[in-house]
Motif scaffolding. Sequence first.
Motif, PDB file in Angstrom:
ATOM      1  N   VAL A 192       0.441   6.334  -3.995  1.00  0.00           N
ATOM      2  CA  VAL A 192       0.662   4.815  -3.337  1.00  0.00           C
ATOM      3  C   VAL A 192      -0.762   4.151  -4.019  1.00  0.00           C
ATOM      4  N   TRP A 193      -0.204   3.234  -4.748  1.00  0.00           N
ATOM      5  CA  TRP A 193      -1.129   2.119  -5.420  1.00  0.00           C
ATOM      6  C   TRP A 193      -1.361   0.962  -4.582  1.00  0.00           C
ATOM      7  N   HIS A 194      -2.625   0.350  -4.418  1.00  0.00           N
ATOM      8  CA  HIS A 194      -3.050  -0.866  -3.772  1.00  0.00           C
ATOM      9  C   HIS A 194      -3.394  -1.687  -4.772  1.00  0.00           C
ATOM     10  N   TYR A 195      -2.831  -3.072  -5.025  1.00  0.00           N
ATOM     11  CA  TYR A 195      -3.320  -3.947  -6.054  1.00  0.00           C
ATOM     12  C   TYR A 195      -4.170  -4.768  -5.447  1.00  0.00           C
ATOM     13  N   VAL A 196      -5.374  -4.961  -6.251  1.00  0.00           N
ATOM     14  CA  VAL A 196      -6.414  -5.918  -5.807  1.00  0.00           C
ATOM     15  C   VAL A 196      -6.963  -6.535  -7.127  1.00  0.00           C
ATOM     16  N   ARG A 197      -7.907  -7.623  -6.803  1.00  0.00           N
ATOM     17  CA  ARG A 197      -8.390  -8.361  -7.832  1.00  0.00           C
ATOM     18  C   ARG A 197      -9.828  -8.196  -8.043  1.00  0.00           C
ATOM     19  N   LYS A 198     -10.449  -7.109  -7.529  1.00  0.00           N
ATOM     20  CA  LYS A 198     -12.022  -6.784  -7.444  1.00  0.00           C
ATOM     21  C   LYS A 198     -12.033  -5.194  -7.655  1.00  0.00           C
ATOM     22  N   PRO A 199     -12.649  -4.915  -8.596  1.00  0.00           N
ATOM     23  CA  PRO A 199     -12.789  -3.401  -8.782  1.00  0.00           C
ATOM     24  C   PRO A 199     -13.653  -2.698  -7.751  1.00  0.00           C
ATOM     25  N   LEU A 200     -13.329  -1.646  -7.433  1.00  0.00           N
ATOM     26  CA  LEU A 200     -14.087  -0.911  -6.374  1.00  0.00           C
ATOM     27  C   LEU A 200     -14.527   0.453  -7.002  1.00  0.00           C
ATOM     28  N   ILE A 201     -15.604   0.895  -6.744  1.00  0.00           N
ATOM     29  CA  ILE A 201     -15.948   2.263  -7.203  1.00  0.00           C
ATOM     30  C   ILE A 201     -15.347   3.503  -6.464  1.00  0.00           C
ATOM     31  N   GLU A 202     -14.822   4.403  -7.314  1.00  0.00           N
ATOM     32  CA  GLU A 202     -14.345   5.749  -6.914  1.00  0.00           C
ATOM     33  C   GLU A 202     -15.130   6.245  -5.933  1.00  0.00           C
ATOM     34  N   GLY A 203     -14.872   6.881  -4.942  1.00  0.00           N
ATOM     35  CA  GLY A 203     -15.624   7.408  -3.921  1.00  0.00           C
ATOM     36  C   GLY A 203     -16.263   6.652  -2.688  1.00  0.00           C
ATOM     37  N   THR A 204     -16.028   5.257  -3.222  1.00  0.00           N
ATOM     38  CA  THR A 204     -16.867   4.376  -1.964  1.00  0.00           C
ATOM     39  C   THR A 204     -15.796   4.261  -0.833  1.00  0.00           C
ATOM     40  N   GLU A 205     -16.775   4.587   0.440  1.00  0.00           N
ATOM     41  CA  GLU A 205     -16.046   4.636   1.604  1.00  0.00           C
ATOM     42  C   GLU A 205     -15.607   2.961   1.820  1.00  0.00           C
ATOM     43  N   VAL A 206     -14.293   2.870   2.614  1.00  0.00           N
ATOM     44  CA  VAL A 206     -13.839   1.520   2.796  1.00  0.00           C
ATOM     45  C   VAL A 206     -13.152   1.480   4.066  1.00  0.00           C
ATOM     46  N   GLN A 207     -12.980   0.439   4.736  1.00  0.00           N
ATOM     47  CA  GLN A 207     -11.949   0.157   5.794  1.00  0.00           C
ATOM     48  C   GLN A 207     -10.829  -0.696   5.359  1.00  0.00           C
ATOM     49  N   GLY A 208      -9.637  -0.153   5.831  1.00  0.00           N
ATOM     50  CA  GLY A 208      -8.313  -0.632   5.336  1.00  0.00           C
ATOM     51  C   GLY A 208      -7.885  -1.533   6.678  1.00  0.00           C
ATOM     52  N   ARG A 209      -7.318  -2.604   6.439  1.00  0.00           N
ATOM     53  CA  ARG A 209      -6.844  -3.417   7.453  1.00  0.00           C
ATOM     54  C   ARG A 209      -5.529  -3.813   7.139  1.00  0.00           C
ATOM     55  N   VAL A 210      -4.442  -3.286   7.892  1.00  0.00           N
ATOM     56  CA  VAL A 210      -3.225  -3.836   7.587  1.00  0.00           C
ATOM     57  C   VAL A 210      -2.687  -5.431   8.396  1.00  0.00           C
ATOM     58  N   LEU A 211      -2.177  -6.163   7.757  1.00  0.00           N
ATOM     59  CA  LEU A 211      -1.850  -7.362   8.472  1.00  0.00           C
ATOM     60  C   LEU A 211      -0.713  -7.217   9.157  1.00  0.00           C
ATOM     61  N   ALA A 212      -1.345  -7.475  10.575  1.00  0.00           N
ATOM     62  CA  ALA A 212      -0.328  -6.937  11.713  1.00  0.00           C
ATOM     63  C   ALA A 212       0.997  -7.697  11.743  1.00  0.00           C
ATOM     64  N   SER A 213       0.820  -9.193  11.844  1.00  0.00           N
ATOM     65  CA  SER A 213       2.002  -9.946  11.954  1.00  0.00           C
ATOM     66  C   SER A 213       3.349  -9.534  10.906  1.00  0.00           C
ATOM     67  N   ARG A 214       2.762  -9.445   9.685  1.00  0.00           N
ATOM     68  CA  ARG A 214       3.858  -8.767   8.737  1.00  0.00           C
ATOM     69  C   ARG A 214       4.510  -7.604   8.969  1.00  0.00           C
ATOM     70  N   ARG A 215       3.482  -6.727   9.343  1.00  0.00           N
ATOM     71  CA  ARG A 215       4.126  -5.236   9.629  1.00  0.00           C
ATOM     72  C   ARG A 215       4.912  -5.380  10.869  1.00  0.00           C
ATOM     73  N   MET A 216       4.584  -5.993  11.915  1.00  0.00           N
ATOM     74  CA  MET A 216       5.451  -6.067  13.030  1.00  0.00           C
ATOM     75  C   MET A 216       6.905  -6.723  12.612  1.00  0.00           C
ATOM     76  N   ASP A 217       6.784  -7.932  11.728  1.00  0.00           N
ATOM     77  CA  ASP A 217       7.845  -8.421  11.596  1.00  0.00           C
ATOM     78  C   ASP A 217       8.914  -7.321  10.756  1.00  0.00           C
ATOM     79  N   HIS A 218       8.289  -6.748   9.854  1.00  0.00           N
ATOM     80  CA  HIS A 218       9.151  -5.865   9.189  1.00  0.00           C
ATOM     81  C   HIS A 218       9.659  -4.672  10.014  1.00  0.00           C
ATOM     82  N   GLU A 219       8.661  -4.061  11.041  1.00  0.00           N
ATOM     83  CA  GLU A 219       9.365  -3.219  11.616  1.00  0.00           C
ATOM     84  C   GLU A 219      10.490  -3.853  12.722  1.00  0.00           C
ATOM     85  N   GLN A 220      10.586  -4.876  12.911  1.00  0.00           N
ATOM     86  CA  GLN A 220      11.582  -5.497  13.956  1.00  0.00           C
ATOM     87  C   GLN A 220      12.875  -5.469  13.052  1.00  0.00           C
TER      88      GLN A 220
END
Length: 304
Positions: A82-110
């Motif tokens: 699974v590839w996530h497309y972003v506009r800023k480079p991040l360093i391999e091994g960096t710890e990050v927090q992911g936040r899924v847009l809740a409104s879009r997810r709920m809409d697609h689930e419905q």
Amino acid sequence: MAAERLYYTSAVLDFDTTIADIRLTKTDELGQLWQVALAETAFYPTGGGQPSDRGMLIAYAPSGASLEVPIEAVEEDEDGEVWHYVRKPLIEGTEVQGRVLASRRMDHEQQHSGQHLLSAVFLRELTLTTVSFHLGAESSTIDLDTKERPTEEQLHQVEEAANRVVAESRPIWSRFVEREYAEDMLRRGDLRKLPEREGPMRVVQIQGIEFNACGGTHVENTGAIGAISIRRLEKVKQGWRVEFCCGQRVVRAARKDYIALDAVARTLSVGAADVQARVEALLEEKKAQAKELKKLKALLPPSA
């Protein structure tokens, strides 16, 4: 190894993970576009008729400063990564927090859960099979394998039956089964079709309604679908296409329809309930005027 997909077993939208890989994919008018792979992800990639999730990755510096990186798209490659497309480079091994847009997810689930239910009811009530599904930005569609156009009465029958199941709040479960077990389900008639890929597969069940091999995201019970509204019918090459919407989209569509109807009613100086009769009367008047005009033209002398 491909990322663990958290959405298969959990409804979590905020999660901690590590950058597993990053690569530059292209440079366009907006700048560089990078592909980021995570050790685990809750972001759903485009597939199965369902668009991908959106959201952001957040990296924190030891000083406490944070870098928020919006995710523009999520895709799965042929190896299952699974590839996530972003506009800023991040360093391999960096710890990050992911936040899924809740409104879009709920809409697609419905919409996706609503599609499963609507397709199952079309099969149960009219023995019509769904051959494809598309989840759009405003509405969604299923294509029914039939040459004969479903009647308005049949569409109302299916819509009402589906919404009765919505009101019952039946549980929706998912689990992984081995392909051999899924093939047994297919032979018993519990499943209508199986994906071509090998290995374990995810089966989504709506209690008492159907089993379906599916990798998409879904609500936890039919009540969370909110409502199902069949919007229109269109002839397509493989049969008949049913446009529908679920959940908050039903509310937005109803509001939009009412605003349009109210505007027409005010233009015609009638109540909303009288619009159809008034329009029909105007059309009849137009036909009568056209006939009268034709008669008057026949009385005119020939032009020189």
